[in-house]
Each structure stands twice: as structure tokens, then as C-alpha cells.
Design an enzyme around this catalytic site. Structure first.
Site, PDB file in Angstrom:
ATOM      1  CE1 TYR A  50     -11.304 -19.134  29.073  1.00 17.21           C
ATOM      2  CE2 TYR A  50     -11.890 -21.455  29.202  1.00 17.21           C
ATOM      3  CZ  TYR A  50     -10.980 -20.434  29.403  1.00 17.21           C
ATOM      4  OH  TYR A  50      -9.753 -20.738  29.929  1.00 17.21           O
TER       5      TYR A  50
ATOM      6  CE  LYS B 208      -3.326  -4.531  28.934  1.00 18.11           C
ATOM      7  NZ  LYS B 208      -2.104  -4.121  29.642  1.00 18.11           N
TER       8      LYS B 208
ATOM      9  CG  ASP C 173      -0.413  -5.504  32.279  1.00 18.80           C
ATOM     10  OD1 ASP C 173      -1.351  -5.109  33.010  1.00 18.80           O
ATOM     11  OD2 ASP C 173       0.104  -4.790  31.394  1.00 18.80           O
TER      12      ASP C 173
ATOM     13  CG  ASP D  47      -7.470 -20.616  32.097  1.00 16.85           C
ATOM     14  OD1 ASP D  47      -7.475 -21.555  32.918  1.00 16.85           O
ATOM     15  OD2 ASP D  47      -6.862 -20.661  31.007  1.00 16.85           O
TER      16      ASP D  47
ATOM     17  CG  ASP E  36      -2.699 -22.456  35.380  1.00 18.56           C
ATOM     18  OD1 ASP E  36      -3.706 -22.919  35.961  1.00 18.56           O
ATOM     19  OD2 ASP E  36      -2.193 -22.990  34.371  1.00 18.56           O
TER      20      ASP E  36
HETATM   21  C1  IPM Z   1      -9.180 -24.694  34.044  1.00 21.18           C
HETATM   22  C2  IPM Z   1      -8.729 -25.358  32.785  1.00 21.18           C
HETATM   23  C3  IPM Z   1      -9.836 -25.269  31.759  1.00 21.18           C
HETATM   24  C4  IPM Z   1     -10.088 -23.808  31.483  1.00 21.18           C
HETATM   25  C5  IPM Z   1      -9.581 -26.018  30.450  1.00 21.18           C
HETATM   26  C6  IPM Z   1      -9.199 -27.446  30.684  1.00 21.18           C
HETATM   27  C7  IPM Z   1     -10.742 -25.913  29.497  1.00 21.18           C
HETATM   28  O1  IPM Z   1      -7.557 -24.796  32.331  1.00 21.18           O
HETATM   29  O2  IPM Z   1     -10.168 -25.163  34.628  1.00 21.18           O
HETATM   30  O3  IPM Z   1      -8.573 -23.711  34.461  1.00 21.18           O
HETATM   31  O4  IPM Z   1      -9.439 -23.208  30.633  1.00 21.18           O
HETATM   32  O5  IPM Z   1     -10.969 -23.266  32.123  1.00 21.18           O
HETATM   33 MN    MN Z   2      -6.765 -23.261  33.619  1.00 18.77          MN
END
Ligand code: IPM
Ligand code: MN
Length: 452
Positions: free
Chosen positions: A246, A297, A330, A354, A358
Site C-alpha cells: 500500500y 505467504k 491461501d 485487505d 472481505d
Molecule cells: C478497505 C478498502 C480500502 C483498502 C480501499 C478503499 C483503499 O478496501 O478498507 O478494506 O484497500 O484498504
Molecule cells: Mn478492502
């Protein structure tokens, strides 16, 4: 604390106009609380030039400096004050203080004094960035729920995000960033609109806040029952938030040609990795299961992986009461779906975190429930709290946005500000999973939190 015998706070500033019409601010006393912006409301809404200082001793205002008297003549914009009616002017001055500190401030305008009640919590100063799309809708519900807990907050709206950028080009100037530094916390809805190319708002606003405010821990809790499971899981991902891919290391050469080269490095510093891992262990040591899993990893990313693994092992040695494990990222994806119960605290790098979070949202009731905290555990500035979801422009104004993720993010904020009881009440209320429109869900949670 021996509050009675020491000068506890001086939180006002005397403004003086110099010969050129500029302002000089004089700070008097033992502690600089916030900065000039603490009185910004006073300046903008009540006064043109503020000329006052309050000296607080043992929780009581013991001196209002003479500028107040002088100021009686200059702030008479409504025309009710005479030269000598100092107390009314000082009352005007106290109003913003009441706003800031709520019921702790009792004004005796007649005597131009002001008493502070010890023991009552101060109002937390919260910067609100509703942002784009559904961001403002869900943030409004989060604020409603926080207010319903009875915790005193003083909020200021900051108009930032993709829409603001399209209007006048502002993303997050250093000036605005410096204003944000004066708050106790930042509550963010969501940013991003389809009309702004990818990267501009993400890097210029969200990542800039994470980097410049040193929000080095991204904490994302996941509690729910994964599809196909019957027992709920309860784990937390600690994602390093200021390094890794990042950082923006790399570049592009010969762009648009067949010989184009793009590189994007991953920056891992021992300091950055270690402080994040240490936070994960400290958190785990306070949780029931006391366990931390490193996710990386290391079999492929041997340089960064080696640094992470060594830092992990060394910090682990400081926490003999905390159990440890390691999973490749993974494999962790499989376990998130098939065996999420194995996890208590996970610590991982920025990009893995990140992606993994999700998935964590998807197996824990959906992204509409996924909260997150961007923390500066050293508390050298405000931390930022935001739902993990995006701005969902397709459902703006339809009332379909679930505000629960934003509300749970506000609970993380309250917890970080030391309001553990209020945070726990919000979580319990969210567990009832009310349904309905954005506002209906917010109202239902607010009512439960308020005990109605
Ligand atoms: C999150 C989002 C951000 C990230 C984006 C919007 C930059 O996906 O907060 O997880 O990748 O960190
Ligand atoms: Mn994210």
C-alpha cells in the site's frame, strides 16, 4: 488524583489583535488542549474577534482575563450589551464550552464564573466524514445510536470524498488534515464515486489519513455463523495498515507501449511489523482464548515473510500465556470458510489483511455488518473508524443500506475512547439484527441502546 491542589487545565486562548490587524494567540497555563480550533465555533458563530482566556484551577474557573471586559464592547453585534455588562458577554463565550463539554460546565453568567464538575466524562470530539453514496446515511444512524447511549459527543462535519473532489478539487489538504488531528476520533461513512478514477480518493483521502495519522493497526472483528456451520465464530483480524504494497513503492516505465514495465513493491519495516504484531498479542492476552495466528505467504515471499516470522516469534516469546499458529494466506482462505472457529486473533500484512477481511465479512453475516477501526494505539492523534463496505452508489437514498456496520464501527470508536459499557450495549443491540430501512434499523438499535 489530587485535583484540588494543582492547576489542572487551561483551555482557552487569548486572542489579541496586533497592529496589522493579525491575530496573536497567547496560551496561558500548563496544558495546551487542542488548539485554536477548540474555539472555532465561538469565532465563527458568536464572535468576530475573541479576546478571552480562562484559567481553570481545581476544576473551577478562577480567572477570566481582562480581554473579556474589553470584548464586551466589541462583540455587541446584537446590540444588547453595554460596555460594562461583562457577564453577558462571558455567557456568550461559555456557550461553545457548554457545547464542547456538555453538562459538566455550569455557567453562572451573573458572576462571570464557570464551574466544572469533576467525575463526569468530557464530551468526545468527533470529526464526521459522511463521504459519498450511502456514507452520510449510515453515519447519521451511527451518530444517532452513539447519542442514544448517553455518551456525550461533540461532532463536526467534514465535507470530504469523491463528490467534494468533483466540486472543487479538495481531497484532503494538509490544512484539513491538521484540523482532523485535533479531534478525539474520526467517524467515516464511505468514500468514492464512480465518476472519479480509481486511486484518487483511496490514496488521497483514506490512505493519506491512515499513513499521516499513523493509524498502524486496522482492527476488524468478525462474529457470526459461517454458511454451513451451526456454532458462531468470534475472531479479530489485525491488519498492518501503513506498510506493505500500500505504500506505493514502484513505478511505471514506457507506459502504453509493448515494453511497458510496472513494479509495485512491498515495504516491510521491522518497526512497523513489530508494533502491529505486538498490538495483536496485547489484544489476544486480554481475550478468553489467548491465541494469535500469523497469516502470510512465507513460502513464496521469503524476504518479507522471514521478517514477519522472526518478529512474530520474538514478540510471541514476550507473551508466554498466548498460544500461536501460522497459516499461509491461501490456506487461511479455506479455513475462513471451513473452520473459522480455529481463529482468535489473526495478524497479517496490509494486502493480505485487505483481502482476508472481505472474506471474513462474507462468512460472518455479510459486509453490511463488517466494522473496522484504524487505530493509532500510541494515541498521538485521532483514530479513524469506518464500516468495511463501500459507498454503494446504486442504493443511495433508497433506504436499503444496512447501517449496522457503521454502528458497530462507532462501537469500536467508543471502546477505544474508554466507553466500554456504551460499546457493549451497542453490540448487544446489534445482535438482535433488526430489519427494515436504514433509518428503521438505526432507530431500533438506538431504542434498544437507550433501554426504551
Ligand atoms: C478497505 C478498502 C480500502 C483498502 C480501499 C478503499 C483503499 O478496501 O478498507 O478494506 O484497500 O484498504
Ligand atoms: Mn478492502
Amino acid at each position: 488524583m489530587a485535583n484540588e491542589i494543582y492547576l489542572c487545565i487551561v483551555f482557552a486562548i487569548a486572542f489579541e489583535q496586533d497592529g496589522d490587524g493579525g491575530e496573536n494567540a497567547h496560551f496561558i497555563g500548563s496544558r495546551w488542549v487542542g488548539d485554536l480550533s477548540i474555539l472555532e465555533n465561538a469565532k465563527n458563530e458568536v464572535l468576530t474577534v475573541v479576546k478571552h482566556a480562562v484559567l481553570v484551577f481545581s476544576g473551577v474557573v478562577v480567572a477570566i482575563f481582562l480581554e473579556v471586559a474589553h470584548f464586551a464592547g466589541t462583540a455587541d453585534f446584537v446590540g444588547d450589551f453595554g460596555e460594562n455588562r461583562v457577564f453577558e458577554v462571558s455567557h456568550l463565550f461559555f456557550e461553545p464550552l457548554i457545547c464542547l463539554f456538555g453538562q459538566q460546565v455550569l455557567c453562572h453568567a451573573e458572576k462571570a464564573t464557570c464551574a466544572f464538575y469533576d467525575g463526569l466524562p468530557m464530551a468526545h470530539r468527533i470529526a464526521l466524514i459522511g463521504g459519498d453514496g450511502i456514507g452520510p446515511e449510515v453515519t447519521a444512524e451511527a451518530v444517532k445510536v452513539v447519542r442514544a447511549t448517553g455518551v456525550a459527543i461533540d461532532t463536526t462535519d467534514f465535507d470530504l470524498g469523491g463528490m467534494r473532489y468533483l466540486r472543487d478539487g479538495e481531497i484532503l489538504s494538509d490544512d484539513v488534515l491538521n484540523q482532523l488531528r485535533n479531534y478525539d476520533a474520526i467517524l467515516l461513512g464511505a468514500v468514492g464515486t464512480p465518476d472519479v478514477p480509481p486511486g484518487i480518493i483511496e490514496r488521497g483521502l483514506l490512505l493519506k489519513m491512515r499513513f499521516d495519522l499513523d493509524l498502524y493497526v486496522n482492527q476488524r472483528p468478525f462474529a457470526g455463523t459461517a454458511p454451513g456451520h451451526v456454532t458462531p465464530h468470534d475472531f479479530v483480524v489485525i491488519r498492518e495498515n501503513t506498510e506493505g504494497p500500500y505504500v506505493g513503492e514502484g513505478g511505471v516505465l514506457r507506459r502504453g507501449t509493448p515494453h511497458e514495465i510496472a513494479t509495485q513493491g512491498s515495504v516491510n519495516t521491522r518497526h512497523g511489523v513489530e508494533r502491529c504484531i505486538r498490538y495483536a498479542f496485547e489484544l489476544a492476552s486480554k481475550r478468553e482464548r489467548k491465541h494469535v495466528t500469523l497469516v502470510h505467504k512465507t513460502n513464496v515471499l521469503t524476504f518479507a515473510g522471514d521478517l514477519w516470522q522472526r518478529a512474530f516469534n520474538e514478540v510471541a516469546a514476550e507473551f508466554p500465556q498466548v498460544g500461536t499458529a501460522y497459516n499461509h494466506v491461501d490456506a487461511a482462505c479455506i479455513y475462513f470458510v471451513e473452520d473459522p472457529h480455529r481463529y482468535d486473533v489473526i495478524v497479517t500484512d496490509n494486502l493480505f489483511g485487505d483481502i482476508l477481511t472481505d472474506l471474513g465479512g462474507a462468512v460472518s453475516g455479510g459486509i453490511g455488518l463488517a466494522s473496522s477501526a484504524n487505530l493509532n494505539p500510541s494515541r498521538t492523534g485521532p483514530s479513524m473508524f469506518e464500516p468495511s463496505h463501500g459507498s454503494a452508489p446504486d442504493i443511495v437514498g433508497t433506504g436499503k443500506a444496512n447501517p449496522t456496520a457503521a454502528i458497530l464501527s462507532a462501537a469500536l470508536m467508543l471502546e477505544f475512547l474508554g466507553e466500554n459499557d456504551a460499546a457493549a450495549r451497542i453490540r448487544t443491540a446489534c445482535d438482535t439484527a433488526p430489519t427494515g430501512s436504514t433509518t428503521e434499523i438505526g432507530n431500533a438499535i438506538a431504542a434498544l441502546v437507550a433501554g426504551k
